[in-house]
Design an enzyme around this catalytic site. Structure first.
Site, mmCIF file in Angstrom:
data_model
loop_
_atom_site.group_PDB
_atom_site.id
_atom_site.type_symbol
_atom_site.label_atom_id
_atom_site.label_comp_id
_atom_site.label_asym_id
_atom_site.label_seq_id
_atom_site.Cartn_x
_atom_site.Cartn_y
_atom_site.Cartn_z
ATOM 1 N N TYR A 174 0.833 -1.209 0.000
ATOM 2 C CA TYR A 174 0.000 0.000 0.000
ATOM 3 C C TYR A 174 0.869 1.261 0.000
ATOM 4 C CZ TYR A 174 -3.808 3.086 1.642
ATOM 5 O OH TYR A 174 -4.740 4.095 1.780
ATOM 6 N N LYS A 178 0.974 4.006 -2.977
ATOM 7 C CA LYS A 178 0.637 5.407 -2.708
ATOM 8 C C LYS A 178 1.814 6.338 -2.998
ATOM 9 C CE LYS A 178 -3.628 4.829 -1.491
ATOM 10 N NZ LYS A 178 -4.688 5.260 -2.449
#
Length: 315
Positions: A174, A178
């Protein structure tokens, strides 16, 4: 009096629930016509009766409030389905003006335990999903700009995360996705500025179905209190960034939650070391002499990650 987004057409991905839903509702409230995207088909409610797909439900909610909305239930991580999403906006409203990328999933695991699929699926939905929609939206704006002979109106709002800024130990997939979105955003901002398009990234903190485990330790609001993690704290910033008022905001990263917006400063060079050797080629000894004292003088455990963003609160 006209609304800030009146006459503009928007796409919001991952808008069937949570943060994306709040963003789609806010854009519609501000006057935009919205394509509500969420990957999901009709299901069953608690009684076993057929229920509408989440995207359809949000689109209906917008229409019932007097706005304009259609649903798209495709997967933005699929290149062709992302093309279809952008084309749906153009076919329905004659153009696309605003793209809000929000769709995402979580597959949290420590790096030493993460499977290949847990890595690939998160990168696919977040990073590739952002690329896919931007790819086709940007082509639309470039073509419109050519036809107009000058800049047109375009706004991209991407969704990054504090997990990238602070370094989330249990979310390597993640955090990487991002971080990639920030790079994609700044590159896109520079590439599309001449066409009149801006691209910015937000790092929201919101209590949604996807983040229920992440924020499990955060206190729930008391009776009559506003939840500082409510998605409604984030949606107005998306509305602002999508508006003409934000024309000078481009290539920025903003943290938003709980009645607070923070603009993140770009990375700056902390120190530079020049090789003293003839020819300017560092050897191990020169690097040891230059770098070891420097890092010995810095706080232990300090890294490039900006963990202090996790302590941001409304002042």
């Amino acid at each position: 009096m006209s609304l800030p987004l009146e006459g503009l057409a928007a796409v919001v991905t991952g808008a069937g629930r949570g943060l994306g839903r709040a963003e789609a509702l806010e854009l519609a409230r501000l006057g935009a016509s919205v394509v509500v995207n969420d990957f999901g088909q009709p299901g069953r409610d608690g009684s076993g009766a057929a229920s509408a797909a989440p995207a359809e439900e949000v689109a209906a909610e917008i229409r019932e409030a007097g706005g304009k909305a259609v649903a798209h239930t495709g997967d933005v991580a699929d290149h062709q389905q992302a093309r279809d999403l952008v084309e749906l906006a153009i076919d329905t409203y004659g153009k696309l003006d605003i793209l809000v990328n929000n769709a995402g999933i979580l597959r949290d695991r420590m790096i030493f335990s993460m499977s290949e699929d847990e890595w690939d699926s998160v990168i696919r939905v977040h990073l590739k999903g952002h690329f896919n929609t931007i790819r086709f939206a940007s082509a639309h704006w470039r073509e419109r700009s050519k036809e107009a002979g000058g800049p047109v109106y375009g706004r991209i709002v991407n969704t990054s995360s504090e997990a990238f800024l602070a370094g989330s130990a249990g979310q390597p997939n993640y955090a990487a996705a991002k971080g990639g979105i920030v790079g994609l955003t700044t590159s896109t901002a520079l590439a599309l500025a001449k066409y009149g398009v801006t691209a910015n990234a937000i790092c929201p903190r919101a209590r949604t179905r996807m983040t229920s485990d992440v924020f499990a330790g955060f206190a729930e609001p008391g009776e009559g209190e506003v939840d500082p993690l409510a998605p409604e704290h984030v949606a107005p910033l998306v509305g602002y960034l999508a508006s003409p008022a934000a024309g000078r905001v481009n290539g920025q990263v903003l943290v938003v939650h709980g009645g607070m917006v923070a603009v993140v400063e770009r990375p700056r060079v902390a120190a530079q070391f020049d090789c003293p050797a003839a020819g300017g080629v560092f050897g191990f000894g020169e690097l040891d002499e230059a770098l070891s004292p420097y890092f010995a003088s810095r706080p232990e455990g300090e890294t490039f990650a900006a963990a202090e963003v996790l302590g941001l609160r409304r002042g």
